[in-house]
Design an enzyme around this catalytic site. Structure first.
Site, PDB file in Angstrom:
ATOM      1  N   THR A  34       0.817  -1.213   0.000  1.00 51.77           N
ATOM      2  CA  THR A  34       0.000   0.000   0.000  1.00 51.77           C
ATOM      3  C   THR A  34       0.849   1.262   0.000  1.00 51.77           C
ATOM      4  O   THR A  34       0.448   2.290  -0.543  1.00 51.77           O
ATOM      5  CB  THR A  34      -0.935  -0.018   1.235  1.00 51.77           C
ATOM      6  OG1 THR A  34      -1.760  -1.159   1.125  1.00 51.77           O
ATOM      7  CG2 THR A  34      -1.809   1.212   1.311  1.00 51.77           C
ATOM      8  N   TYR A  47      -8.102   0.826  -3.775  1.00 51.61           N
ATOM      9  CA  TYR A  47      -6.896   1.336  -4.430  1.00 51.61           C
ATOM     10  C   TYR A  47      -6.121   0.161  -4.987  1.00 51.61           C
ATOM     11  O   TYR A  47      -6.432  -0.996  -4.697  1.00 51.61           O
ATOM     12  CB  TYR A  47      -6.034   2.126  -3.427  1.00 51.61           C
ATOM     13  CG  TYR A  47      -5.530   1.266  -2.295  1.00 51.61           C
ATOM     14  CD1 TYR A  47      -6.329   1.018  -1.176  1.00 51.61           C
ATOM     15  CD2 TYR A  47      -4.273   0.659  -2.362  1.00 51.61           C
ATOM     16  CE1 TYR A  47      -5.887   0.200  -0.151  1.00 51.61           C
ATOM     17  CE2 TYR A  47      -3.832  -0.156  -1.333  1.00 51.61           C
ATOM     18  CZ  TYR A  47      -4.638  -0.382  -0.234  1.00 51.61           C
ATOM     19  OH  TYR A  47      -4.209  -1.191   0.764  1.00 51.61           O
ATOM     20  N   THR A 113       1.565  -4.686   4.051  1.00 55.69           N
ATOM     21  CA  THR A 113       1.424  -4.996   5.479  1.00 55.69           C
ATOM     22  C   THR A 113       0.907  -6.411   5.741  1.00 55.69           C
ATOM     23  O   THR A 113       1.080  -6.927   6.840  1.00 55.69           O
ATOM     24  CB  THR A 113       0.484  -3.978   6.161  1.00 55.69           C
ATOM     25  OG1 THR A 113      -0.791  -4.026   5.510  1.00 55.69           O
ATOM     26  CG2 THR A 113       1.054  -2.576   6.114  1.00 55.69           C
ATOM     27  N   ASP A 114       0.270  -7.044   4.731  1.00 58.39           N
ATOM     28  CA  ASP A 114      -0.370  -8.345   4.982  1.00 58.39           C
ATOM     29  C   ASP A 114       0.619  -9.425   5.432  1.00 58.39           C
ATOM     30  O   ASP A 114       0.289 -10.246   6.289  1.00 58.39           O
ATOM     31  CB  ASP A 114      -1.108  -8.824   3.725  1.00 58.39           C
ATOM     32  CG  ASP A 114      -2.377  -8.016   3.456  1.00 58.39           C
ATOM     33  OD1 ASP A 114      -2.709  -7.158   4.282  1.00 58.39           O
ATOM     34  OD2 ASP A 114      -3.023  -8.264   2.427  1.00 58.39           O
ATOM     35  N   LYS A 186       0.163  -8.246  12.539  1.00 59.16           N
ATOM     36  CA  LYS A 186      -0.874  -7.312  12.094  1.00 59.16           C
ATOM     37  C   LYS A 186      -2.153  -7.627  12.870  1.00 59.16           C
ATOM     38  O   LYS A 186      -2.595  -8.779  12.888  1.00 59.16           O
ATOM     39  CB  LYS A 186      -1.096  -7.454  10.586  1.00 59.16           C
ATOM     40  CG  LYS A 186      -2.012  -6.391  10.006  1.00 59.16           C
ATOM     41  CD  LYS A 186      -2.079  -6.446   8.475  1.00 59.16           C
ATOM     42  CE  LYS A 186      -2.983  -5.342   7.946  1.00 59.16           C
ATOM     43  NZ  LYS A 186      -3.071  -5.340   6.479  1.00 59.16           N
ATOM     44  N   GLU A 307      -2.869 -29.800  26.899  1.00 55.93           N
ATOM     45  CA  GLU A 307      -3.755 -30.982  26.869  1.00 55.93           C
ATOM     46  C   GLU A 307      -3.276 -32.044  25.899  1.00 55.93           C
ATOM     47  O   GLU A 307      -3.346 -33.227  26.170  1.00 55.93           O
ATOM     48  CB  GLU A 307      -5.151 -30.521  26.440  1.00 55.93           C
ATOM     49  CG  GLU A 307      -6.122 -30.351  27.573  1.00 55.93           C
ATOM     50  CD  GLU A 307      -7.459 -29.898  27.022  1.00 55.93           C
ATOM     51  OE1 GLU A 307      -8.229 -30.767  26.589  1.00 55.93           O
ATOM     52  OE2 GLU A 307      -7.704 -28.679  27.014  1.00 55.93           O
TER      53      GLU A 307
END
Ligand code: GLU
Length: 348
Positions: A34, A47, A113-114, A186, A307
């Protein structure tokens, strides 16, 4: 009189040249996202990421020149959901060669950013240098009314240029905070305050172009990492399986049949999974696939004596499934022994 004016001018020029020469050398490796995105209007949500070149991005932030002697290299221009092992290996090789040949003092990577936290963690485990590597990006495209990219980039370059930044492992700076690649994630899909370290907190923050640190990562990283990936052209294939109520074993079975080398189980709660998955793990383990237990829960981590207690499936204490996957990939470049994999998960 004339002579003394000439002398002062000469001294001023010499001093300013010396000041220029002593500015830290920072290289920006641009990958897209981005921060390199563009929209038709300045307020709309939609965008296209990864379309603006790094030279154009640098030109929009003139303040960068006061901080560092700067160059941009376009590695690729993609949305980071399309990140590939070949780009990770290229980033590693470029950074290693820049630092080994003393061609710069710090590196900034601009990134979508992903998957920023994944690239950051991969480099945190592989770049064997103390010089700073800082990732940044943005949540709003460059054309937005209040784009966050320019300030994030200014902070990233300032951090990479800072003498205090070395030896701290790969870092991410977003929205004025500095995070360790070790535990940054994120946490918000749209907000400019999108990143956090939910278990351990940020390393510090940026203000006036200077970092303030208030903690450090004690996990092994960068200069004391044992992973040597020089010369590798691929990475062991490791996938992630999510657990949920009455999850079937279909996906896990398909992965084992496809010949993956490892699988991270993003378990429910304290790293738990149901009986169908447990049966499939036994079968896969016997065929040489290695499994690591993680959790889909963001905080709290997984302990060995949870567990689902079986020491042949190592646990990733505080690592998210996506970080555990990267650590397992690198662990599998060295060993297939569960005990050794567990040792690695305890140290990194
Ligand atoms: N999905 C794109 C990416 O990760 C855009 C998201 C962003 O950069 O904030 O590259």
């Amino acid at each position: 009189m004339k002579r003394s004016i000439f002398l002062s001018l000469f001294l001023l020029t010499a001093l300013s040249l010396a000041a220029q020469q002593t500015k830290p050398r920072v290289i920006i490796l641009a990958t897209g996202g981005t921060i390199a995105g563009s929209a038709a209007g300045s307020t709309q949500a939609s965008y296209t990421p990864g379309v603006i070149s790094i030279d154009n991005i640098i030109a929009t932030v003139p303040d960068l020149k006061s901080v560092a002697d700067l160059k941009g290299i376009q590695i690729c221009n993609i949305s980071s959901q399309n990140m590939e092992p070949a780009i990770w290996l290229r980033l590693f090789n470029v950074i290693d060669s820049l630092f080994s040949n003393n061609l710069c003092d710090g590196v900034v990577i601009t990134h979508g950013t992903d998957t920023m936290e994944e690239t950051a963690y991969f480099l945190n485990l592989t770049v064997k240098h103390r010089r700073p590597v800082v990732l940044t990006g943005s949540m709003r495209p460059s054309t937005s009314l209040s784009a966050d990219g320019p300030f994030n980039l200014f902070n990233a370059v300032s951090l990479a240029a800072s003498p205090q930044a070395g030896g701290r492992g790969v870092m991410v700076t977003m929205n004025d905070y500095i995070f360790s690649a070790d535990d940054v994630t994120k946490l918000n899909t749209v907000n400019t305050m999108a990143f956090g370290s939910p278990n351990l907190g940020p390393l510090g923050y940026m203000r006036d172009g200077k970092p303030t640190f208030y903690r450090e990562s004690l996990s092994k990283h960068t200069f004391n990492s044992e992973f040597d990936i020089k010369g590798l052209n691929s990475l062991p294939e490791v996938e992630i399986i999510l657990s949920y109520a009455f999850a079937s074993n279909i996906a896990l079975k398909a992965l084992i049949d496809a010949g993956v080398k490892g699988v991270v189980i993003a378990g429910v709660g304290h790293g738990n999974y149901n009986r169908d998955i447990a049966g499939e793990l036994e079968w896969g383990y016997a065929r040489g696939v290695r499994f690591v237990r993680s959790t889909r829960i963001v905080t709290g981590g997984v302990d060995m004596a949870a567990e689902e207690f079986d020491s042949k499936y190592p646990v990733s204490f505080l690592k998210s499934p996506q970080k555990a996957r990267i650590l397992l990939m690198l662990a599998l470049t060295k060993t297939n022994r569960s005990g050794e994999i567990q040792r690695i998960f305890e140290e990194y």
